[in-house]
Design an enzyme around this catalytic site. Structure first.
Site, PDB file in Angstrom:
ATOM      1  N   ASP A  28      75.376  42.655  -7.802  1.00 27.49           N
ATOM      2  CA  ASP A  28      75.006  42.611  -6.386  1.00 27.49           C
ATOM      3  C   ASP A  28      73.863  41.617  -6.158  1.00 27.49           C
ATOM      4  O   ASP A  28      72.910  41.562  -6.944  1.00 27.49           O
ATOM      5  CB  ASP A  28      74.578  44.019  -5.942  1.00 27.49           C
ATOM      6  N   GLU A  69      78.101  38.426  -7.095  1.00 27.70           N
ATOM      7  CA  GLU A  69      78.028  38.277  -5.648  1.00 27.70           C
ATOM      8  C   GLU A  69      76.894  37.284  -5.407  1.00 27.70           C
ATOM      9  O   GLU A  69      75.724  37.651  -5.343  1.00 27.70           O
ATOM     10  CB  GLU A  69      77.723  39.606  -4.951  1.00 27.70           C
TER      11      GLU A  69
END
Length: 544
Positions: free
Chosen positions: A198, A260
């Site tokens: 993330d 990401e």
């Protein structure tokens, strides 16, 4: 093919109104019928849930909302038996303010080893009342929060790129690196098939954390290009990812690393998947692209060219838990939408029929491109956002921190429907849902669509099976250009011709044997040789 599950909204097995790991495990056979290779799960770790689990208080456990560690191990082993790997979502940029490491930092003195795990700094100005720099939170407001000193007077500030309950780690501290290496090994030992990282682009901040004149999210402004944003894309990131790759390579099954990473331009993003780095990286440029032929052709060509320079496959994605679903976006003709914010009841509403037609077409076209692809739970049902969700139900900190100025992401996170005549459309046995579902979702339910050969669900199943049979993910690409059809994008991938009609009228199909159509009346289209408006098709190339 990777399928994203947002655990709290997938399937509730207990009636609490919150999806859980046991609910996921029970439905794994249904997901396996899609033909996916892996499932990526958004965080299910212990968390105060201030940001739907992306505020982690323990990276090596399971929140009681979702079950237990035994439930996680059962889910992983059940998926493995079905030939599906489980990809764990790791959140290394920040943790929860309830994490033991941050609690220790608050209790420690300035300059201590505990505070060095995070970004603590003195303020400036009279009484230290000015934050250490001008950086903002991506959720709105300042990126700095002040805490009291041992005597109760205002003390140092800590930095948080997101909510104040999510302090950023200091990745220049080797102790932080060790903490996360231990976390990766914990889940690899439990059988995890890899990790989605993330906000991977934000882990390191530029030395000295200088003021920044660009937008808080790094969006370019005159004189402040994205590449210069001091909170994103710092070169030190790559030595961390190289180390994580070494760790993953020590385990059987080649565990995958996917970043990401909101990095631009694409040529710079390719560095993230260079040899010895990540296996995959999300292609946000493709996700951002509007319903426009030239824009799509450009991003597809540029993506493949950039990633070819490092011998890595690109990825394609149209929806996830952080952006408005593509069935909604494509129904907003001529309206620009900030992907990180949804639509509220007071906003112009999408044309749902147009949005669904374009969403089906975009998905079929995407699945015909060479490279990896990501699907977001519910998109195989044709779901759009809950665009009339009332403010009283919203829980996204983006909405709360901006006093409703930004709608937030709740609309794309609503629990998905399973059974048309069951409480909560089969999501929960009691009818409880942590966010309310739209009243008109009965026709989108999985049980209804399973019986309809022309449903969106069966189009996805057919496309994924044919994609695997034809080897399209491992193929190559050449563009077809017909100057007489300026709103048609066509490519050849191996022996397959992949055609997308972005116009509002039917167009002639290229020569070839029809294989699959995005429209529900595909047999009619095959007979008359036309591809309908806002539709896509796969054909076997003439002579192949």
């Amino acid at each position: 093919m990777i399928y994203q599950i947002y655990p709290r909204s997938f399937k509730d097995s207990t009636g609490s109104g919150m999806g859980d790991l046991a609910g996921i495990t029970a439905q794994l056979p249904k997901i396996s019928t899609l033909g996916v290779d892996a499932i990526w799960l958004s965080p299910f770790f212990p968390s105060p849930q201030q940001d739907a689990g992306y505020d982690v208080s323990d990276y090596r456990g399971v929140d009681a909302l979702f079950g237990t560690l035994d439930d996680a191990r059962t889910m992983i082993s059940t998926a493995a038996a079905l030939g599906i790997r489980i990809i764990i979502d790791v959140v290394p940029n920040h943790c929860s303010s309830e994490h033991a490491l941050f609690k220790a930092a608050l209790a420690a003195a300035p300059g201590s080893a505990e505070r060095a795990m995070f970004h603590f700094a003195d303020g400036s100005g009279e009484g230290g009342n000015v934050p250490p720099n001008n950086w903002s939170s991506l959720f709105g407001g300042s990126g700095w929060t002040r805490v009291p000193d041992a005597g109760g007077s205002p003390g140092q500030y800590y930095f948080h790129l997101f909510d104040s309950s999510q302090p950023d780690f200091n990745w220049r501290n080797p102790a932080v690196l060790q903490e996360f290496e231990d976390t990766l090994r914990f889940w690899l030992d439990a059988g995890a098939g890899g990790f989605r990282i993330d906000v991977a682009h934000a882990m390191f901040k530029r030395e000295g954390m200088p003021d920044w004149g660009g937008a808080p999210d790094g969006t370019p402004r005159p004189g402040f290009p994205f590449a210069d944003a001091p909170m994103f894309g710092q070169p030190e990131l790559h030595r961390v990812f190289a180390r994580w790759r070494e760790i993953c390579d020590q385990y059987p099954g080649e565990p995958v690393l996917c970043a990401e990473a909101n990095v631009r331009p694409l040529t710079r993003l390719a560095d993230w998947v260079a040899p010895g780095q990540m296996h995959q990286c999300f292609n946000f440029d493709f996700l951002r692209t509007l319903w426009d032929r030239e824009a799509l052709a450009t991003v597809i060509g540029d993506s493949l060219a950039a990633f070819d320079t490092v011998d890595a496959p690109t990825t394609w994605v149209l929806s996830n838990h952080d952006v408005s679903r593509h069935a909604t976006r494509f129904g907003l003709d001529g309206i620009a939408l900030d992907l990180g914010d949804g639509i509220g009841p007071g906003d112009p509403q999408p044309d749902t029929a147009l949005g669904l037609a374009r969403a089906r077409a975009a998905t079929l076209f995407m699945l015909g491109l060479p490279g990896g692809a990501y699907l977001y739970q519910g998109e195989e049902l044709g779901l759009g956002d809950h665009t009339t969700l009332q403010d009283a139900y919203r829980q996204d900190p983006t909405f709360l921190r901006t006093d409703g100025e930004r709608t937030g992401r709740d609309g794309c996170r609503v629990p998905i429907p399973w059974v048309h005549d069951a409480p909560a459309y089969g999501f929960s046995p009691t009818g409880e849902t942590w966010l309310p579902q739209p009243d008109n979702w009965a026709g989108y339910c999985r049980d209804v669509q399973e019986e309809d050969p022309a449903s969106t669900l069966n189009m996805y199943r057919g496309a994924l099976a044919l994609r695997r049979e034809l080897g399209l993910g491992l193929g190559s690409l050449a563009f077809f250009v017909n100057p007489e059809l300026p709103d048609v994008l066509a490519i050849r991938n191996g022996d397959t011709v992949n055609v997308l009609n972005l116009s509002a009228h039917p167009v002639p199909l290229p020569a070839g044997e029809p294989l699959l159509f995005s429209a529900s009346d595909g047999s009619t289209l095959a007979a008359n040789g036309l591809l309908g408006a806002n539709s896509a098709a796969w054909l076997r190339a003439a002579g192949a």
